[in-house]
Motif scaffolding. Structure first.
Motif, PDB file in Angstrom:
ATOM      1  N   ASN A   1       0.819  -1.212   0.000  1.00 45.87           N
ATOM      2  CA  ASN A   1       0.000   0.000   0.000  1.00 45.87           C
ATOM      3  C   ASN A   1       0.852   1.260   0.000  1.00 45.87           C
ATOM      4  O   ASN A   1       0.585   2.192   0.773  1.00 45.87           O
ATOM      5  N   CYS A   2       1.846   1.304  -0.857  1.00 46.55           N
ATOM      6  CA  CYS A   2       2.686   2.499  -0.957  1.00 46.55           C
ATOM      7  C   CYS A   2       1.766   3.692  -1.236  1.00 46.55           C
ATOM      8  O   CYS A   2       0.905   3.627  -2.117  1.00 46.55           O
TER       9      CYS A   2
ATOM     10  N   ARG B   1      -1.548   0.296  -5.457  1.00 44.17           N
ATOM     11  CA  ARG B   1      -1.654  -0.112  -4.047  1.00 44.17           C
ATOM     12  C   ARG B   1      -2.897  -0.981  -3.846  1.00 44.17           C
ATOM     13  O   ARG B   1      -3.947  -0.787  -4.478  1.00 44.17           O
TER      14      ARG B   1
ATOM     15  N   GLY C   1       3.483  -5.543  -9.630  1.00 40.57           N
ATOM     16  CA  GLY C   1       3.406  -5.218  -8.216  1.00 40.57           C
ATOM     17  C   GLY C   1       4.051  -6.333  -7.401  1.00 40.57           C
ATOM     18  O   GLY C   1       4.615  -7.277  -7.955  1.00 40.57           O
ATOM     19  N   GLU C   2       3.969  -6.182  -6.090  1.00 39.74           N
ATOM     20  CA  GLU C   2       4.638  -7.163  -5.209  1.00 39.74           C
ATOM     21  C   GLU C   2       3.624  -8.194  -4.723  1.00 39.74           C
ATOM     22  O   GLU C   2       2.706  -7.870  -3.977  1.00 39.74           O
TER      23      GLU C   2
END
Ligand code: SF4
Length: 325
Positions: free
Chosen positions: A49-50, A56, A92-93
């Motif tokens: 959730n940057c 995010r 994304g991660e």
């Protein structure tokens, strides 16, 4: 190199003098060649959730996708045929299935044995980094984003700069060529901390370092903040070239987003030697919303930017791929 020397370059040296110094270093260390790295955004799923990023997990606006393996392979082959020297797979991660990415890397290695393969998929256990290295990835991009530990934690809930740096060390230990980078003009960023960003990248001896302006994404907590300055980003690039003469420096797409006509050309003239055109299939590009109004840079534009800046490339002759960019 001392912090005060870097601050002087960043904020006091006249721009023309700074770029001339950077260009001299670049020509000495890197010659006139510009590397072309094809970016394939193969998934926009993300567990994190940057606070600045449209991917995010808390953002429900993007339609989430994961490209099928055959679509990734096709996009990579297409890019390699157009002259890309490296394929960069970015997402994304997500931690659920490192074997899936290993299979894709393995298949790419088989299909494109002479094209370098880079990953940009975030922080993972060393075991996953090792798995992907074993499968055939040789480079890894993981930006440190900001060298200010308090700002890092405020932008990346539940994470620390130390964890990030440890991940970069783990990648290096496994034998990856490592790329890092950071944003310029982040809300809350002290101008002096840009010097620390450069010193951190220098101390990590990164092989590549991307510095581009912060650009807000409307659906994020920072969506109403102002963009970073393109001119300051160019000053950072030129200072990076002087401070990290060995490193490859991309002229970022964010520069082209703020200044569509000249942004990346100016990035090359400020010491950059890498461009990263996008090869994500058209239907998915709008859903990969790291920030708003991201420009799509195609291969023909890359050629024009390099040639207009007076540098060289190893792309095929234009008539061999006209119409594909
Ligand atoms: S910056 Fe990367 S890790 Fe952070 S939310 Fe965006 S895609 Fe996920």
């Amino acid at each position: 190199m001392r912090r005060e020397d870097i601050l002087k370059l960043l904020f006091e040296t006249p721009y023309a003098e700074l770029c001339a110094r950077a260009d001299a270093v670049r020509r000495r260390e890197k010659g006139r060649h510009v590397f072309v790295r094809a970016l394939i955004e193969f998934s926009n799923h993300c567990e994190r959730n940057c606070r600045y990023c449209g991917l995010r997990a808390a953002n429900t606006a993007p339609r989430r996708y994961h490209l099928a393996e055959k679509d990734i392979l096709e996009a990579a082959e297409y890019a390699a045929n157009l002259g890309a020297d490296t394929i960069v797979l970015q997402s994304g991660e997500v931690h659920d299935n490192p074997q899936r990415l290993a299979r894709i890397v393995d298949a790419l290695r088989f299909r494109l044995p002479t094209t370098a393969l880079a990953l940009s998929v975030g922080e993972h256990p060393a075991s996953s980094y090792a798995l992907w290295k074993e499968a055939g990835a040789s480079r890894f991009l993981l930006k440190h984003e900001t060298a200010d530990p308090a700002l890092y934690t405020s932008l990346h809930p539940g994470r620390s700069l130390q964890q990030r740096v440890e991940a970069l060390h783990a990648l290096r230990k496994l034998g990856y060529e490592v790329g890092s980078g950071f944003m310029v003009g982040l809300p809350g960023q002290k101008p002096e901390s840009l010097a620390d960003d450069i010193l951190l990248a220098r101390s990590l001896r990164v092989d590549m370092c991307g510095a581009g302006p912060f650009i807000p994404q409307a659906d994020t907590p920072l969506g109403h903040e102002a963009s970073g300055s393109a001119r300051l980003s160019l000053r950072v690039m030129a200072t990076l070239r002087i401070a990290l003469p060995w490193a490859n420096l991309p002229a970022t797409t964010a520069l082209a987003t703020l200044n569509p006509v000249q942004g990346q050309r100016e990035g090359l003239l400020a010491g950059g030697n890498v461009l990263m055109p996008g090869f994500t299939p058209q239907a998915y590009r709008q859903e990969y919303r790291l920030y708003d109004n991201k420009r799509h840079i195609g291969m023909e534009e890359v050629r024009q930017v390099i040639e207009s800046a007076g540098y060289t490339h190893s792309l095929p002759q234009k008539e061999e791929y006209a119409g594909h960019a």
